[in-house]
Scaffold this motif. Structure first.
Motif, PDB file in Angstrom:
ATOM      1  N   ARG A 121      10.105   1.829  -1.817  1.00  0.00           N
ATOM      2  CA  ARG A 121       9.214   2.634  -2.192  1.00  0.00           C
ATOM      3  C   ARG A 121       9.108   2.895  -3.694  1.00  0.00           C
ATOM      4  O   ARG A 121      10.378   3.083  -4.108  1.00  0.00           O
ATOM      5  CB  ARG A 121       9.012   3.923  -1.255  1.00  0.00           C
ATOM      6  N   ASP A 122       8.287   2.859  -4.398  1.00  0.00           N
ATOM      7  CA  ASP A 122       8.000   3.225  -5.702  1.00  0.00           C
ATOM      8  C   ASP A 122       8.587   4.604  -6.159  1.00  0.00           C
ATOM      9  O   ASP A 122       8.399   5.544  -5.138  1.00  0.00           O
ATOM     10  CB  ASP A 122       6.799   2.878  -6.455  1.00  0.00           C
ATOM     11  N   LYS A 123       9.189   4.774  -7.176  1.00  0.00           N
ATOM     12  CA  LYS A 123       9.252   6.221  -7.585  1.00  0.00           C
ATOM     13  C   LYS A 123       8.526   6.882  -8.374  1.00  0.00           C
ATOM     14  O   LYS A 123       8.563   8.084  -8.748  1.00  0.00           O
ATOM     15  CB  LYS A 123      10.763   6.213  -8.325  1.00  0.00           C
ATOM     16  N   GLY A 124       7.357   5.986  -8.810  1.00  0.00           N
ATOM     17  CA  GLY A 124       6.234   6.529  -9.665  1.00  0.00           C
ATOM     18  C   GLY A 124       5.397   7.513  -8.839  1.00  0.00           C
ATOM     19  O   GLY A 124       5.447   7.617  -7.807  1.00  0.00           O
ATOM     20  N   PRO A 125       4.183   7.735  -9.385  1.00  0.00           N
ATOM     21  CA  PRO A 125       3.331   8.570  -9.001  1.00  0.00           C
ATOM     22  C   PRO A 125       2.494   8.252  -7.574  1.00  0.00           C
ATOM     23  O   PRO A 125       2.224   8.960  -6.673  1.00  0.00           O
ATOM     24  CB  PRO A 125       2.171   8.948 -10.112  1.00  0.00           C
ATOM     25  N   ASN A 126       2.349   6.994  -7.558  1.00  0.00           N
ATOM     26  CA  ASN A 126       1.656   6.325  -6.519  1.00  0.00           C
ATOM     27  C   ASN A 126       2.581   6.430  -5.240  1.00  0.00           C
ATOM     28  O   ASN A 126       1.955   6.238  -4.119  1.00  0.00           O
ATOM     29  CB  ASN A 126       1.056   5.232  -6.766  1.00  0.00           C
ATOM     30  N   GLN A 127       3.827   6.283  -5.411  1.00  0.00           N
ATOM     31  CA  GLN A 127       4.815   5.663  -4.524  1.00  0.00           C
ATOM     32  C   GLN A 127       4.413   4.817  -3.324  1.00  0.00           C
ATOM     33  O   GLN A 127       4.586   5.083  -2.160  1.00  0.00           O
ATOM     34  CB  GLN A 127       4.878   7.361  -3.787  1.00  0.00           C
ATOM     35  N   ALA A 128       4.090   3.672  -3.885  1.00  0.00           N
ATOM     36  CA  ALA A 128       3.504   2.466  -3.041  1.00  0.00           C
ATOM     37  C   ALA A 128       4.689   1.694  -2.638  1.00  0.00           C
ATOM     38  O   ALA A 128       5.546   2.097  -2.730  1.00  0.00           O
ATOM     39  CB  ALA A 128       2.821   1.651  -3.934  1.00  0.00           C
ATOM     40  N   GLY A 141       0.674  -1.201   0.015  1.00  0.00           N
ATOM     41  CA  GLY A 141      -0.054  -0.086   0.125  1.00  0.00           C
ATOM     42  C   GLY A 141       0.788   1.304  -0.033  1.00  0.00           C
ATOM     43  O   GLY A 141       2.069   1.203  -0.273  1.00  0.00           O
ATOM     44  N   THR A 142       0.095   2.399   0.453  1.00  0.00           N
ATOM     45  CA  THR A 142       0.895   3.638   0.201  1.00  0.00           C
ATOM     46  C   THR A 142       1.270   4.270   1.500  1.00  0.00           C
ATOM     47  O   THR A 142       1.884   5.146   1.707  1.00  0.00           O
ATOM     48  CB  THR A 142      -0.099   4.783  -0.521  1.00  0.00           C
ATOM     49  N   ASN A 143       1.026   3.504   2.428  1.00  0.00           N
ATOM     50  CA  ASN A 143       1.231   4.006   3.888  1.00  0.00           C
ATOM     51  C   ASN A 143       1.603   2.905   4.820  1.00  0.00           C
ATOM     52  O   ASN A 143       0.579   2.171   5.309  1.00  0.00           O
ATOM     53  CB  ASN A 143      -0.043   4.771   4.495  1.00  0.00           C
TER      54      ASN A 143
END
Length: 127
Positions: free
Chosen positions: A99-106, A61-63
């Motif tokens: 963590r992803d580097k993309g826009p969602n930073q999942a 997830g993102t958090n």
């Protein structure tokens, strides 16, 4: 079906090791399983189960603060005759996440971070 197979494999493994196990309703908030030792201890542990058909990263997830279950069990090859489980604490999952580097930073738990000898079939860690 992969998720269900993982939950029931973990429940089977815990049951044969002396735990009473109760799966929760799929997609419910919180833990996937609750387990209590058969020996009369009053402690119940919450377990998050993640099942994968092959070695891959686990989505988180993102958090990372939303992750709740104290124990995480990742089951690889869950649809095979010989699934393998990796047992980690919530703190270890958070510490090893990337963590992803993309826009969602999942956040993800990369396979190289959980597929380690100290976590492999480490059922003795559960307390």
């Amino acid at each position: 079906m992969t998720g269900n197979a993982g939950i029931f494999h973990v429940a089977w493994e815990l049951s044969r090791r002396g735990w009473n196990v109760m799966p929760t309703v799929r997609n419910a908030r919180g833990a996937d399983l609750y387990a209590a030792p058969v020996d009369g201890e009053n402690s119940v542990i919450a377990i998050q189960s993640k099942a994968l058909s092959r070695r891959a990263a686990v989505p988180l997830g993102t958090n990372l603060e939303r992750l709740r279950s104290r124990w995480w069990i990742i089951t690889l090859g869950v649809n095979s005759d010989n699934p393998v489980c990796y047992i980690l604490t919530l703190d270890e999952v958070r510490e090893l996440a990337s963590r992803d580097k993309g826009p969602n930073q999942a956040y993800w738990l990369e396979a190289k971070n959980y597929d380690r000898p100290e976590f492999r079939e480490a059922w003795h860690r559960l307390v």
